[in-house]
Scaffold this active site. Structure first.
Site, PDB file in Angstrom:
ATOM      1  N   HIS A 183       0.829  -1.213   0.000  1.00  0.00           N
ATOM      2  CA  HIS A 183       0.000   0.000   0.000  1.00  0.00           C
ATOM      3  C   HIS A 183       0.856   1.253   0.000  1.00  0.00           C
ATOM      4  O   HIS A 183       2.040   1.212   0.322  1.00  0.00           O
ATOM      5  CB  HIS A 183      -0.958   0.024   1.206  1.00  0.00           C
ATOM      6  CG  HIS A 183      -0.294   0.045   2.556  1.00  0.00           C
ATOM      7  ND1 HIS A 183      -0.125  -1.091   3.324  1.00  0.00           N
ATOM      8  CD2 HIS A 183       0.244   1.059   3.288  1.00  0.00           C
ATOM      9  CE1 HIS A 183       0.474  -0.773   4.468  1.00  0.00           C
ATOM     10  NE2 HIS A 183       0.720   0.519   4.466  1.00  0.00           N
ATOM     11  N   HIS A 199       3.990   7.272   3.566  1.00  0.00           N
ATOM     12  CA  HIS A 199       4.955   6.168   3.502  1.00  0.00           C
ATOM     13  C   HIS A 199       4.554   5.206   2.390  1.00  0.00           C
ATOM     14  O   HIS A 199       3.452   5.291   1.831  1.00  0.00           O
ATOM     15  CB  HIS A 199       5.056   5.427   4.843  1.00  0.00           C
ATOM     16  CG  HIS A 199       3.824   4.667   5.240  1.00  0.00           C
ATOM     17  ND1 HIS A 199       2.806   5.237   5.983  1.00  0.00           N
ATOM     18  CD2 HIS A 199       3.429   3.387   5.001  1.00  0.00           C
ATOM     19  CE1 HIS A 199       1.856   4.336   6.181  1.00  0.00           C
ATOM     20  NE2 HIS A 199       2.198   3.201   5.584  1.00  0.00           N
ATOM     21  N   GLU A 212       7.779   1.268   5.076  1.00  0.00           N
ATOM     22  CA  GLU A 212       7.262   0.225   5.961  1.00  0.00           C
ATOM     23  C   GLU A 212       7.512  -1.121   5.295  1.00  0.00           C
ATOM     24  O   GLU A 212       7.295  -1.273   4.089  1.00  0.00           O
ATOM     25  CB  GLU A 212       5.752   0.421   6.176  1.00  0.00           C
ATOM     26  CG  GLU A 212       5.102  -0.674   7.020  1.00  0.00           C
ATOM     27  CD  GLU A 212       3.591  -0.480   7.199  1.00  0.00           C
ATOM     28  OE1 GLU A 212       3.051   0.520   6.686  1.00  0.00           O
ATOM     29  OE2 GLU A 212       2.964  -1.342   7.851  1.00  0.00           O
TER      30      GLU A 212
END
Lengths: 141, 141
Positions: free
Chosen positions: A7, A80, A131
């Protein structure tokens, strides 16, 4: 090491307003129910795309890590990028051995998809907060 | 309207350094050859992920639109997100009718994947620069 782009994390002052934007302006057809991640100080909502997701993140609580981002970017913005890895501990250790700074204690936490996650310092990632999340074992994303 | 997340655009002062980071630190296995897009003032390089791509963008020329971004973010960082649409003109007209500002003249240009693209103003997109690109008709990405 890195696999799917799970994502793109997008900070917003209002998940409801952002969901309306993705639905009414951009024609996205599936937004999941928002939920709180109190340990991380965020409220989260996933918008599905055919091959990936947008993770909308809204501050939760007075010490949310997203508050600083929104102070600099009041309308929100790209926060992010999340890549999947097969084994979060192996990924962390390999990155540390190459000098990459892991945020926080470096111990994985459970992320929005229920699998362990870590964050890599933007200074080592071309200015981008990265991440890493362990791929869900049931194949769900 | 929006379909696949075609790529995340990431500004960088050095495509070579960024490719080395994705390859040597993150273990990405496929980076394409960089190429120039002089009409847009950028040099571009795609890094493949299993389901999407990272588009590395480096300034090209003295009036590159990426220079301002790098002045604020010297290490680089997330610059835009690109969603695919079936018909760029239909998408543009539908968004305009809903009050969304299209950057530039609003006439589509040919993007890095050889299909027409437009950019939507961040003020209407939750602070995020959004590129829309017409899905390649040959199914290539």
């Amino acid at each position: 090491m890195i696999g799917r782009l799970n994502h793109v994390g997008v900070a917003t002052p209002s998940i409801e307003a952002s969901v309306a934007m993705y639905r009414d302006l951009l024609g996205a057809t599936k937004a999941h129910e928002p939920f709180d991640l109190p340990a991380q100080g965020v409220r989260v909502c996933f918008v599905d795309l055919p091959n990936s997701q947008i993770e909308l993140i809204e501050p939760l609580g007075d010490d949310s890590p997203v508050l600083g981002f929104l102070a600099k970017n009041p309308k929100g913005g790209q926060h992010h990028v999340c890549f999947e890895v097969e084994d979060i501990i192996a990924a962390r250790d390999a990155l540390r051995a190459k000098g990459v700074t892991i945020l926080g204690t470096g111990e994985p936490r459970i992320g929005a998809h229920g699998t362990p996650i870590i964050f890599l310092h933007p200074k080592d990632m071309g200015g981008m907060l990265v991440e890493l999340m362990e791929t869900p074992k049931d194949g769900a994303h």
